[in-house]
Every structure is written in C-alpha cells, then in structure tokens.
Design an enzyme around this catalytic site. Sequence first.
Site, short mmCIF file in Angstrom:
data_model
loop_
_atom_site.label_atom_id
_atom_site.label_comp_id
_atom_site.label_asym_id
_atom_site.label_seq_id
_atom_site.Cartn_x
_atom_site.Cartn_y
_atom_site.Cartn_z
N ASP A 87 0.85 -1.26 -0.11
CA ASP A 87 0.12 0.20 0.03
C ASP A 87 0.76 1.39 -0.22
O ASP A 87 0.36 2.46 -0.23
CB ASP A 87 -1.04 -0.06 1.14
CG ASP A 87 -0.52 -0.08 2.46
OD1 ASP A 87 0.83 -0.15 2.55
OD2 ASP A 87 -1.03 0.07 3.60
N LYS B 174 -1.19 -9.27 2.88
CA LYS B 174 -0.49 -8.90 4.15
C LYS B 174 -1.39 -8.02 4.84
O LYS B 174 -2.23 -7.14 4.19
CB LYS B 174 0.84 -8.24 3.68
CG LYS B 174 1.67 -7.78 4.81
CD LYS B 174 2.81 -7.21 4.45
CE LYS B 174 3.21 -5.96 3.79
NZ LYS B 174 2.69 -4.78 4.74
N GLU C 78 -1.39 -5.56 8.60
CA GLU C 78 -0.48 -4.99 9.84
C GLU C 78 -1.24 -5.25 11.00
O GLU C 78 -2.45 -5.07 11.19
CB GLU C 78 -0.21 -3.21 9.68
CG GLU C 78 0.29 -2.95 8.22
CD GLU C 78 0.45 -1.46 8.14
OE1 GLU C 78 0.11 -0.67 9.09
OE2 GLU C 78 0.87 -0.99 6.88
N GLU D 190 9.26 -4.28 10.66
CA GLU D 190 9.41 -3.11 10.12
C GLU D 190 10.12 -2.07 11.37
O GLU D 190 9.41 -1.73 12.36
CB GLU D 190 8.25 -2.35 9.50
CG GLU D 190 8.84 -1.03 8.81
CD GLU D 190 7.68 -0.45 7.79
OE1 GLU D 190 6.59 -1.13 7.21
OE2 GLU D 190 8.22 0.53 7.44
O1 KIV Z 1 3.56 -1.11 1.81
C1 KIV Z 1 4.65 -1.61 1.65
O2 KIV Z 1 5.36 -1.26 1.00
C2 KIV Z 1 5.30 -2.27 2.82
C3 KIV Z 1 6.58 -2.93 3.00
C4 KIV Z 1 7.37 -1.55 3.39
C5 KIV Z 1 7.12 -3.82 3.99
O3 KIV Z 1 4.37 -2.72 3.52
#
Ligand code: KIV
Length: 268
Positions: free
Chosen positions: A50, A119, A121, A185
Amino acid sequence: MTDASVRPLTVPQFLAAKAQGKKLAVVTAYDHLWAGISDAAGVDAILVGDTVGMVVQGHNTTLPVTVGQMIYHAEMVCRAVKRALVVVDLPYLSYHVSPRQAIRNAGRIIKQTGAAAVKLEGGVTQGDTIRALTNAEIPVMGHVGLRPQSVRKLGGMGKVQRDEEQLLADAHAAQDAGAFAIVLELIPRSIAARITKELSIPTIGIGAGPDCDGQVLVGPDLLGLTGDFHPKFLKKYADLRTAAINALQQYTQEVHNGEFPTAGHSHE
Ligand code: KIV
C-alpha cells in the site's frame, strides 16, 4: 511463448525456506513493467504494497489507498509475474471492522488478481482476523513493528519501535493465528534477532537488521528512483533517477536542436 519450466513459488515453499536456511528477497512493485523486471531478476516475492499511495499516488501516508486500487495494481503485477510469490497489502480500514469484512476484501483481491496471499498490519489485535482469513484458505503475511497504517496512533512514520515484549507478543500472535511469514519493520536488530529465533515462520525485515530470514525494500527506493529519501536502513543499488533525468534532458535537447530524429529514424 510461455516458459513451462518456470513454476511459481508457492506459500509452502516460501515458508519452508526458513528451515532450509535460504534467505528470502522481497521487493515491492506496483505495475506490469517493474513487476516483470523484478521477477526476471529472481526475487522470491513481490509485494504489491500500500506504499503505492505514497510512491505512485503522491500521498503523505498509505491511509487513502482503497481495495479497488490495490486490485487495479495487483492485476497488473500478476499479469507480469511468472515465478515470484505475489502478496498484496490489505489497505487501511479494509480489515479493521471485522474478520468478515477482511475475508470479503481479501477474497476479492485473491479472486480478481490471482495473487497468492495478502498482508495485513498488526499482531495481537489482528489475531482473530488472521485466523479467519487462513481458515478461509487465504494465506496471510503479518506485519509488526512500525505499522504505517497506524501512523496517527504511533505519532509518525519513521519511529523505531522498541517495546520488546509487545513486539514479541505481536509476532507470536500472528504466527499462532496462522500467518506464513511476517514483516518486521523498523525495530532494533536485537529484537528482530530474538523474534527470528523464536518464530518458525520466516521474518522479513525492513529496518530490522541482518538477522531476519529475509528482507523487503520498496522497489523504487532500492533503484534510487525516489530522490531525497535516505533512511539509515536503505541501500540504493542504482541511481535510476539521475540516469532517467540525464536521458530525458538529452532527448529534450536533441529534439529542440533538431538532432533527433534523424533520417535513420524515418520510414521511406
Ligand atoms: O506497503 C509496503 O510497501 C510495505 C513494505 C514497506 C513492507 O508494507
């Protein structure tokens, strides 16, 4: 012609890399052109992050990105990729309301794009959601430490996360809920090393030191396309911004002074 010998990397193969002692290289890409280049280079996974909201759309945060936009970019990426595992970020507020909402949005992404996984968070607070998604046969990569979607709560984008017990709890919660890998991160090296040792799933670091099982970088950052962005964790492997500006300046000059196109560039 398609190369039948090229097989896409699977989620179980990605997961197994840790036990095999193989480090994993992950890069973000947002379109067909860069995804194809990244895949040809042999990266293990491509994250349709994102960060598209910042790198491509020019926002200050990732918060405005929508599910529809993630699908739009992930479709382009998936059309280019032959081997790498494609993982797509669930954007802000596309999974926070309830596990049902998460399944609906992640399901749309997986069905419409052909990506292998999503993915999201969060650790402890997202355990139920990660479990619901994996129960719905949607592989999930976790993401703990700095969580850019929590920028308002954390008070900034670039803050190193140092609460060791919370970070460990988050990482374990994601693994216990079924995540097949986890992004760490912006956390201190010692904490990332401890998490990597304790978890059986691969840890993919960004600003988390050299002891993780793999690394992720934003593609345009590592290629030196994003100008004045020089965080400590970033290694730039090229200076494509300067190369591109030089090429475009030369082109402009040659068009202005009549050097290009020549007769040799013409059709009879
Ligand atoms: O959105 C993204 O690019 C990420 C990476 C920086 C891990 O979550």
